[in-house]
Write an enzyme that holds these catalytic residues in place. Structure first.
Site, mmCIF file in Angstrom:
data_model
loop_
_atom_site.group_PDB
_atom_site.id
_atom_site.type_symbol
_atom_site.label_atom_id
_atom_site.label_comp_id
_atom_site.label_asym_id
_atom_site.label_seq_id
_atom_site.Cartn_x
_atom_site.Cartn_y
_atom_site.Cartn_z
ATOM 1 N N ASP A 70 0.817 -1.228 0.000
ATOM 2 C CA ASP A 70 0.000 0.000 0.000
ATOM 3 C C ASP A 70 0.850 1.277 0.000
ATOM 4 O OD1 ASP A 70 -2.193 -1.711 0.137
ATOM 5 O OD2 ASP A 70 -2.141 -1.709 2.325
ATOM 6 N N GLY B 143 1.539 2.928 -2.695
ATOM 7 C CA GLY B 143 1.121 3.792 -3.800
ATOM 8 C C GLY B 143 1.599 3.242 -5.149
ATOM 9 N N LYS B 144 1.772 1.912 -5.203
ATOM 10 C CA LYS B 144 2.242 1.275 -6.456
ATOM 11 C C LYS B 144 1.276 1.544 -7.598
ATOM 12 C CE LYS B 144 2.209 -2.657 -4.311
ATOM 13 N NZ LYS B 144 2.026 -2.210 -2.919
ATOM 14 N N GLY B 145 -0.039 1.442 -7.289
ATOM 15 C CA GLY B 145 -1.047 1.644 -8.335
ATOM 16 C C GLY B 145 -0.910 3.009 -8.975
ATOM 17 N N GLY C 150 -4.631 -4.402 -3.709
ATOM 18 C CA GLY C 150 -5.621 -3.360 -4.003
ATOM 19 C C GLY C 150 -4.832 -2.143 -4.426
ATOM 20 N N HIS C 151 -4.840 -1.839 -5.711
ATOM 21 C CA HIS C 151 -4.030 -0.745 -6.252
ATOM 22 C C HIS C 151 -4.956 0.383 -6.693
ATOM 23 C CE1 HIS C 151 -0.533 -3.753 -7.166
ATOM 24 N NE2 HIS C 151 -0.834 -3.665 -5.891
ATOM 25 N N GLN D 222 1.908 -6.159 -3.221
ATOM 26 C CA GLN D 222 2.367 -6.243 -1.824
ATOM 27 C C GLN D 222 3.674 -5.452 -1.661
ATOM 28 O OE1 GLN D 222 1.291 -9.603 -3.287
ATOM 29 N NE2 GLN D 222 -0.660 -8.703 -2.760
ATOM 30 N N THR E 72 -8.421 -3.469 -0.256
ATOM 31 C CA THR E 72 -9.050 -4.763 -0.552
ATOM 32 C C THR E 72 -10.050 -5.152 0.519
ATOM 33 O OG1 THR E 72 -7.142 -5.493 -1.822
ATOM 34 C CG2 THR E 72 -8.547 -7.237 -0.934
ATOM 35 N N ARG F 233 -9.917 -2.723 5.982
ATOM 36 C CA ARG F 233 -9.426 -2.657 7.362
ATOM 37 C C ARG F 233 -8.597 -1.392 7.570
ATOM 38 N NH1 ARG F 233 -6.342 -8.330 7.722
ATOM 39 N NH2 ARG F 233 -5.925 -7.790 5.556
ATOM 40 N N ARG G 201 -5.454 0.625 8.432
ATOM 41 C CA ARG G 201 -4.045 0.263 8.388
ATOM 42 C C ARG G 201 -3.344 0.761 9.648
ATOM 43 N NH1 ARG G 201 -3.671 2.531 2.294
ATOM 44 N NH2 ARG G 201 -4.517 0.731 1.222
ATOM 45 N N LEU H 138 3.865 12.280 0.781
ATOM 46 C CA LEU H 138 4.615 13.314 1.495
ATOM 47 C C LEU H 138 3.678 14.359 2.083
ATOM 48 C CD1 LEU H 138 7.507 13.514 -1.078
ATOM 49 C CD2 LEU H 138 7.800 13.025 1.363
HETATM 50 P P1 GDP Z 1 -0.794 0.184 -3.534
HETATM 51 O O1 GDP Z 1 -1.383 -1.068 -3.014
HETATM 52 O O2 GDP Z 1 0.673 0.272 -3.296
HETATM 53 O O3 GDP Z 1 -1.162 0.460 -4.957
HETATM 54 O O4 GDP Z 1 -1.425 1.369 -2.658
HETATM 55 P P2 GDP Z 1 -2.987 1.533 -2.276
HETATM 56 O O5 GDP Z 1 -3.725 2.010 -3.459
HETATM 57 O O6 GDP Z 1 -3.483 0.313 -1.595
HETATM 58 O O7 GDP Z 1 -2.884 2.632 -1.145
HETATM 59 C C1 GDP Z 1 -2.331 3.880 -1.377
HETATM 60 C C2 GDP Z 1 -3.410 4.929 -1.049
HETATM 61 O O8 GDP Z 1 -2.801 6.206 -0.971
HETATM 62 C C3 GDP Z 1 -4.447 5.041 -2.129
HETATM 63 O O9 GDP Z 1 -5.673 5.421 -1.520
HETATM 64 C C4 GDP Z 1 -3.930 6.166 -3.013
HETATM 65 O O10 GDP Z 1 -4.971 6.846 -3.715
HETATM 66 C C5 GDP Z 1 -3.306 7.063 -1.993
HETATM 67 N N1 GDP Z 1 -2.144 7.826 -2.440
HETATM 68 C C6 GDP Z 1 -1.155 7.480 -3.305
HETATM 69 N N2 GDP Z 1 -0.211 8.434 -3.357
HETATM 70 C C7 GDP Z 1 -0.603 9.409 -2.492
HETATM 71 C C8 GDP Z 1 -0.019 10.647 -2.068
HETATM 72 O O11 GDP Z 1 1.056 11.053 -2.491
HETATM 73 N N3 GDP Z 1 -0.718 11.365 -1.145
HETATM 74 C C9 GDP Z 1 -1.911 10.948 -0.636
HETATM 75 N N4 GDP Z 1 -2.514 11.702 0.279
HETATM 76 N N5 GDP Z 1 -2.478 9.791 -1.014
HETATM 77 C C10 GDP Z 1 -1.827 9.034 -1.917
HETATM 78 P P1 IMO Z 2 -0.998 -4.270 -2.172
HETATM 79 O O1 IMO Z 2 -0.534 -4.840 -3.495
HETATM 80 C C1 IMO Z 2 -1.016 -4.655 2.160
HETATM 81 C C2 IMO Z 2 -1.098 -8.723 3.774
HETATM 82 C C3 IMO Z 2 -2.354 -9.134 4.504
HETATM 83 C C4 IMO Z 2 -1.763 -10.101 5.516
HETATM 84 C C5 IMO Z 2 -0.653 -10.801 4.723
HETATM 85 C C6 IMO Z 2 -1.056 -12.139 4.115
HETATM 86 O O2 IMO Z 2 -2.277 -3.543 -2.225
HETATM 87 O O3 IMO Z 2 0.113 -3.519 -1.523
HETATM 88 P P2 IMO Z 2 -2.619 -12.814 2.065
HETATM 89 O O4 IMO Z 2 -4.065 -12.585 1.826
HETATM 90 O O5 IMO Z 2 -1.718 -12.260 1.014
HETATM 91 O O6 IMO Z 2 -2.295 -14.245 2.369
HETATM 92 O O7 IMO Z 2 -2.299 -12.012 3.437
HETATM 93 O O8 IMO Z 2 -0.317 -9.899 3.670
HETATM 94 N N1 IMO Z 2 -1.324 -8.225 2.400
HETATM 95 C C7 IMO Z 2 -1.250 -6.930 2.061
HETATM 96 N N2 IMO Z 2 -1.049 -5.824 2.824
HETATM 97 N N3 IMO Z 2 -1.160 -4.543 0.826
HETATM 98 C C8 IMO Z 2 -1.327 -5.637 0.048
HETATM 99 O O9 IMO Z 2 -1.312 -5.592 -1.286
HETATM 100 C C9 IMO Z 2 -1.433 -6.896 0.671
HETATM 101 N N4 IMO Z 2 -1.637 -8.158 0.212
HETATM 102 C C10 IMO Z 2 -1.559 -8.945 1.276
HETATM 103 O O10 IMO Z 2 -2.983 -8.039 5.121
HETATM 104 O O11 IMO Z 2 -1.157 -9.384 6.554
HETATM 105 MG MG MG Z 3 -2.927 -1.683 -1.771
#
Ligand code: GDP
Ligand code: IMO
Ligand code: MG
Length: 431
Positions: A13, A15-17, A40-41, A224, A300, A303, A305, A332
């Site tokens: 999480d 910010g890969k997406g 969840g991206h 992840q 996803t 929950r 974080r 940032l």
């Molecule tokens: P990923 O799993 O690495 O793709 O990240 P997620 O999408 O699960 O979580 C990142 C969250 O932070 C998302 O809600 C994005 O929209 C948000 N996000 C990404 N970059 C930034 C940023 O620079 N600032 C803020 N405030 N939110 C961001």
């Molecule tokens: P993105 O790509 C954050 C965590 C789960 C749990 C552990 C194992 O959005 O960054 P699993 O269902 O993979 O067997 O769960 O890994 N987890 C993540 N945490 N971002 C994710 O993906 C995750 N994918 C799995 O919360 O602790």
């Molecule tokens: Mg994510």
């Protein structure tokens, strides 16, 4: 010209997406290579939010080749749903989406067993996403998995299911007291699903290898984060795949020499979803503020974080196992307005200073972070477009991270929207 891997540097999480969406404009082929719909991206374009779990996060651009590689575990229903939703919203115009015939399938019994095991573990659970990821990878390694290509071969699928369902039924009925699975119902359901996904299934090796030969720009999308890696993460509180840059080679089916740039997505602080040690966690108003201002809810599972300060011990470990060539530092803006910023530079364990991540989970859980305090900044930075205009304290924070990790930044993110980004170097244009 370079091929680029985007890697989560922490516990996911980061910010890969968002970064894959931005880099998607440069790339021609974009590949997910591990994990499944536990990911969840999130992408935000002109205020509109899209969350992707399986299809590469470059899907909002037209004219792309989006691949789901052999290393991914695929929930075929989620794939179809995501594809239809994207198309209905007008995305994927002139794009091609393909799933590797070698990718493994997440079966209903994988989800059921994931959830039953977590329930049985009670307070010692991993906190998985319950999507069946671990059991699907376990079957792959045990050589009793079902592959995407198997869904298009009725007799072979039946023989594979007969073998694996016998084992699952033993677990379900004897260990968990559940009803046995009807193998014929599973067979019929998955043969029908196989027909629905057939147009998207192919040998993705051919597309990738042709792309490599013709010097197409390829983007590898990690899911992840490094600390959730099955081998190098905080085991057993990890996911079940190789989330590191090495995973891109085995999970896409390409040689290591075809990945030229490894861009680390580093959140400006740290978050974690699920259980497991988290040395810099802030169970106090600072953590609550990061959670609230950062809107830190799992994309996803929804929950909350867990939140804490940046951890350089963990990040150095992530750098060493991935070979970072650039940093994309995100969120940032969330740090604006804090009184001060703390960064963990080492751990203390039983009076000893540790500068590397211990393998022992008990040791890691017992460590105390050693912090360096840095100045914070008060300025709003969400509309920052020019790196020269950043507050001095933020410039110092960035320089400190870069110096400690010995890697330069390539991108700064100051808000969720595609536009709230400062691109410092285009990694696809490496000389
Ligand atoms: P990923 O799993 O690495 O793709 O990240 P997620 O999408 O699960 O979580 C990142 C969250 O932070 C998302 O809600 C994005 O929209 C948000 N996000 C990404 N970059 C930034 C940023 O620079 N600032 C803020 N405030 N939110 C961001
Ligand atoms: P993105 O790509 C954050 C965590 C789960 C749990 C552990 C194992 O959005 O960054 P699993 O269902 O993979 O067997 O769960 O890994 N987890 C993540 N945490 N971002 C994710 O993906 C995750 N994918 C799995 O919360 O602790
Ligand atoms: Mg994510």
């Amino acid at each position: 010209m370079a091929n680029v891997a985007v890697i989560g540097a922490q516990w996911g999480d980061e910010g890969k997406g968002k970064v894959v969406d931005i880099y998607g404009k440069h790339a021609e082929i974009i590949v997910r290579y591990q994990g499944g719909n536990n990911a969840g991206h999130t992408l935000v374009v002109d205020g509109k939010k899209v969350v992707l779990h399986l299809i590469p996060a470059a899907a909002l651009h037209a004219d792309k080749t989006c691949l789901i590689g052999n290393g991914v575990v695929v929930d075929a229903e989620i794939f179809l749903h995501e594809l239809e939703t994207l198309k209905a919203s007008g995305y994927l115009k002139n794009s091609r989406v393909h799933i590797s015939d070698r990718a493994h399938v997440i079966m209903p019994y994988h989800k059921q067993l994931d959830q039953l095991r977590e329930k049985a573990k009670g307070s010692t659970n991993i906190g998985t996403t319950g999507r069946g990821i671990g059991p699907a990878y376990a079957d792959k390694i045990s050589r009793i998995g079902i592959r995407i290509g198997d869904l298009m071969n009725a007799s072979y699928l039946k023989s594979r299911l007969d073998e694996t369902v016998t084992e699952k039924n033993c677990l379900l009925t004897h260990l968990y007291g559940e009803k046995p699975i009807d193998v014929n119902a599973v067979l019929d359901h998955f043969l029908a699903l196989g027909e629905k996904i057939r147009p998207y299934v192919t040998d993705t090796n051919e597309i990738l290898h042709a792309g490599i030969r013709s010097k197409k720009k390829i983007l590898f999308e990690g899911a992840q984060g490094a600390l959730l890696d099955i081998d190098q993460g905080t085991y057993p509180f990890v996911t079940s795949s190789n989330t590191t840059s090495g995973g891109a080679t085995t999970g896409a089916g390409i040689p290591p020499t075809s990945v030229h740039e490894v861009i680390a997505i580093v959140k400006a602080y740290t978050t974690r979803v699920g259980s497991g040690p988290f040395p810099t966690e802030q169970l106090n108003p600072v953590g609550e503020r990061l959670q609230k201002v950062g809107n830190e809810f799992g994309a996803t599972t929804g929950r909350k974080r867990r939140c804490g300060w940046l951890d350089l011990v963990a990040l150095r470990h992530a750098r060493n196992i991935n070979g970072f060539t650039g940093l994309a530092i995100t969120k940032l803006d969330v740090l604006s307005g804090l009184d001060e910023i703390q960064v963990c530079t080492a751990y203390e364990y039983k009076g000893k200073k540790l500068t590397t991540l211990p393998a022992s989970i008990e040791e890691l859980a017992g460590t105390k972070p050693v912090y360096k305090t840095l100045k914070a900044w008060n300025e709003e930075i969400t509309d920052l477009s020019d790196v020269k205009k950043i507050p001095q304290a933020l410039a110092d924070y960035l320089k400190y991270i870069e110096d400690e990790l010995e890697v330069k930044s390539v991108l700064l993110s100051v808000g969720p929207d595609r536009n709230q980004t400062v691109e410092l170097r285009n990694p696809f244009e490496r000389g």
